[in-house]
Scaffold this motif. Structure first.
Motif, PDB file in Angstrom:
ATOM      1  N   PRO A 160      -6.494  -1.346  -7.379  1.00 49.17           N
ATOM      2  CA  PRO A 160      -7.160  -1.842  -6.172  1.00 49.17           C
ATOM      3  C   PRO A 160      -7.633  -0.733  -5.238  1.00 49.17           C
ATOM      4  O   PRO A 160      -8.491  -0.965  -4.390  1.00 49.17           O
ATOM      5  CB  PRO A 160      -6.064  -2.685  -5.489  1.00 49.17           C
ATOM      6  CG  PRO A 160      -5.093  -3.018  -6.563  1.00 49.17           C
ATOM      7  CD  PRO A 160      -5.103  -1.824  -7.468  1.00 49.17           C
ATOM      8  N   HIS A 161      -7.072   0.464  -5.383  1.00 46.35           N
ATOM      9  CA  HIS A 161      -7.395   1.565  -4.476  1.00 46.35           C
ATOM     10  C   HIS A 161      -8.514   2.479  -4.995  1.00 46.35           C
ATOM     11  O   HIS A 161      -8.984   3.347  -4.258  1.00 46.35           O
ATOM     12  CB  HIS A 161      -6.142   2.412  -4.221  1.00 46.35           C
ATOM     13  CG  HIS A 161      -4.990   1.623  -3.690  1.00 46.35           C
ATOM     14  ND1 HIS A 161      -4.947   1.127  -2.404  1.00 46.35           N
ATOM     15  CD2 HIS A 161      -3.823   1.241  -4.281  1.00 46.35           C
ATOM     16  CE1 HIS A 161      -3.809   0.477  -2.223  1.00 46.35           C
ATOM     17  NE2 HIS A 161      -3.117   0.520  -3.340  1.00 46.35           N
ATOM     18  N   LEU A 162      -8.924   2.281  -6.241  1.00 40.86           N
ATOM     19  CA  LEU A 162      -9.881   3.207  -6.847  1.00 40.86           C
ATOM     20  C   LEU A 162     -11.245   3.251  -6.145  1.00 40.86           C
ATOM     21  O   LEU A 162     -11.796   4.340  -5.957  1.00 40.86           O
ATOM     22  CB  LEU A 162     -10.054   2.885  -8.331  1.00 40.86           C
ATOM     23  CG  LEU A 162      -8.822   3.125  -9.208  1.00 40.86           C
ATOM     24  CD1 LEU A 162      -9.144   2.849 -10.670  1.00 40.86           C
ATOM     25  CD2 LEU A 162      -8.307   4.559  -9.037  1.00 40.86           C
ATOM     26  N   ASP A 182       3.746   3.893  -1.338  1.00 43.72           N
ATOM     27  CA  ASP A 182       2.483   3.983  -0.605  1.00 43.72           C
ATOM     28  C   ASP A 182       1.462   4.642  -1.530  1.00 43.72           C
ATOM     29  O   ASP A 182       1.248   5.855  -1.493  1.00 43.72           O
ATOM     30  CB  ASP A 182       2.648   4.791   0.687  1.00 43.72           C
ATOM     31  CG  ASP A 182       1.483   4.607   1.647  1.00 43.72           C
ATOM     32  OD1 ASP A 182       0.370   4.313   1.158  1.00 43.72           O
ATOM     33  OD2 ASP A 182       1.669   4.756   2.868  1.00 43.72           O
ATOM     34  N   ILE A 183       0.842   3.813  -2.357  1.00 42.31           N
ATOM     35  CA  ILE A 183      -0.062   4.316  -3.388  1.00 42.31           C
ATOM     36  C   ILE A 183      -1.254   5.045  -2.787  1.00 42.31           C
ATOM     37  O   ILE A 183      -1.697   6.079  -3.294  1.00 42.31           O
ATOM     38  CB  ILE A 183      -0.554   3.163  -4.288  1.00 42.31           C
ATOM     39  CG1 ILE A 183       0.643   2.488  -4.979  1.00 42.31           C
ATOM     40  CG2 ILE A 183      -1.551   3.674  -5.322  1.00 42.31           C
ATOM     41  CD1 ILE A 183       1.397   3.388  -5.911  1.00 42.31           C
ATOM     42  N   ARG A 184      -1.800   4.533  -1.676  1.00 39.53           N
ATOM     43  CA  ARG A 184      -2.972   5.173  -1.065  1.00 39.53           C
ATOM     44  C   ARG A 184      -2.643   6.605  -0.644  1.00 39.53           C
ATOM     45  O   ARG A 184      -3.413   7.530  -0.922  1.00 39.53           O
ATOM     46  CB  ARG A 184      -3.449   4.376   0.154  1.00 39.53           C
ATOM     47  CG  ARG A 184      -4.113   3.069  -0.175  1.00 39.53           C
ATOM     48  CD  ARG A 184      -4.738   2.462   1.064  1.00 39.53           C
ATOM     49  NE  ARG A 184      -5.939   3.158   1.475  1.00 39.53           N
ATOM     50  CZ  ARG A 184      -6.521   2.996   2.651  1.00 39.53           C
ATOM     51  NH1 ARG A 184      -5.981   2.182   3.543  1.00 39.53           N
ATOM     52  NH2 ARG A 184      -7.633   3.638   2.947  1.00 39.53           N
ATOM     53  N   SER A 198       2.765  -1.623 -13.810  1.00 41.73           N
ATOM     54  CA  SER A 198       2.388  -0.320 -14.339  1.00 41.73           C
ATOM     55  C   SER A 198       1.659   0.499 -13.280  1.00 41.73           C
ATOM     56  O   SER A 198       1.137  -0.039 -12.294  1.00 41.73           O
ATOM     57  CB  SER A 198       1.484  -0.496 -15.552  1.00 41.73           C
ATOM     58  OG  SER A 198       0.249  -1.063 -15.168  1.00 41.73           O
ATOM     59  N   ILE A 199       1.610   1.816 -13.498  1.00 43.73           N
ATOM     60  CA  ILE A 199       0.904   2.696 -12.562  1.00 43.73           C
ATOM     61  C   ILE A 199      -0.569   2.327 -12.490  1.00 43.73           C
ATOM     62  O   ILE A 199      -1.168   2.274 -11.416  1.00 43.73           O
ATOM     63  CB  ILE A 199       1.067   4.166 -12.983  1.00 43.73           C
ATOM     64  CG1 ILE A 199       2.519   4.614 -12.786  1.00 43.73           C
ATOM     65  CG2 ILE A 199       0.121   5.060 -12.175  1.00 43.73           C
ATOM     66  CD1 ILE A 199       2.774   6.041 -13.182  1.00 43.73           C
ATOM     67  N   SER A 200      -1.179   2.042 -13.654  1.00 40.35           N
ATOM     68  CA  SER A 200      -2.603   1.716 -13.670  1.00 40.35           C
ATOM     69  C   SER A 200      -2.890   0.457 -12.865  1.00 40.35           C
ATOM     70  O   SER A 200      -3.885   0.388 -12.133  1.00 40.35           O
ATOM     71  CB  SER A 200      -3.101   1.550 -15.103  1.00 40.35           C
ATOM     72  OG  SER A 200      -2.386   0.509 -15.762  1.00 40.35           O
TER      73      SER A 200
END
Length: 261
Positions: free
Chosen positions: A9-11, A51-53, A2-4
């Motif tokens: 880990p990046h929050l 690349d979520i970050r 999921s997106i969440s």
């Protein structure tokens, strides 16, 4: 996934970056929450799921650039908050953002370019311009709270190379408090766990009860400080630290500090 689950880990690092941009915990967290809410409302805003970050920083900057601050808050700003905003108005925004992304967040030039919607060459130019501007920050006196001699020497060498003066190196809570009795630092670099088992965080909190000074925590465990509970630091660097990252955070901390002269 999921997106969440992908973004979780990046929050802590998104919040760190948001605070560096805004100059305070409350403002930074507000921008981070707004960015995450916009993602919940419109998942397609995730620029690059691979690349979520990059995606999160891109979205945060979009919110930061378009969502105005609280006008009532601006009218009542005093002290460090007003000083920070006045300095922000004099600082070139895009170079500062590019430098933070590269130096503090460790993004590659290509990633910085994607976050800022520019070419890699333009990103390099922005970073270079920021370095010139940030190095013009006024020199100050620095207190180092660090019990590892080699790390303390590295920190001392780095800050002195930037034109600052180290007033002392404290290996314990008691040492730190003794040092500020004679000289008041303009910046504190602090570890958390000290030689005698005392806490650098406790030392900093006690120092802040007597003077107002920007603090940068240098720690191997940033998640211990970015817990979501208050108070939290606006500025921190992860061990083993990168020289460019620490330079960037020092410049940011001084940038937002109230001019004591």
């Amino acid at each position: 996934m999921s997106i969440s689950a992908s973004i979780a880990p990046h929050l802590p690092y998104l919040r760190r970056f948001a605070r560096a941009l805004a100059g305070s915990q409350s403002s930074g967290d507000a921008y981070a929450v707004a960015a995450l809410q916009s993602l919940v409302d419109e998942p397609s805003l995730l620029l690059d799921p691979e690349d979520i970050r990059v995606s999160l920083y891109h979205l945060l900057l979009r919110v930061w650039q378009t969502v105005p601050g609280n006008d009532d808050e601006l009218r009542t700003e005093t002290g460090p908050a007003r000083s920070a905003r006045e300095k922000l108005e004099r600082m070139t925004p895009r170079p500062r953002v590019a430098f933070l992304l590269a130096a503090m967040e460790g993004l590659t030039t290509q990633q910085v370019a994607r976050v800022l919607d520019c070419t890699a060459g333009q990103a390099e130019d922005l970073i270079a311009a920021a370095q010139t501007e940030l190095l013009e920050q006024m020199a100050t006196d620095v207190l180092i709270i660090e019990d590892e001699p080699i790390i303390a020497m590295d920190l001392e060498s780095l800050v002195e190379s930037q034109g600052h003066r180290v007033i002392g190196i404290a290996a314990t809570h008691a040492d730190a408090l003794a040092l500020i009795e004679n000289e008041k630092p303009g910046l504190v670099l602090a570890d958390i766990q000290l030689a005698d088992g005392s806490s650098g965080l406790d030392a900093v909190n006690e120092i802040l009860r007597s003077i107002t000074v920007p603090v940068i925590f240098v720690t191997a465990y940033p998640e211990q400080l970015l817990t979501g509970e208050r108070p939290e630091p606006a500025f921190l660097v992860t061990k083993p630290f990168r020289i460019d990252a620490l330079k960037a955070v020092i410049a940011q901390a001084l940038f937002f500090a109230e001019n004591q002269e």
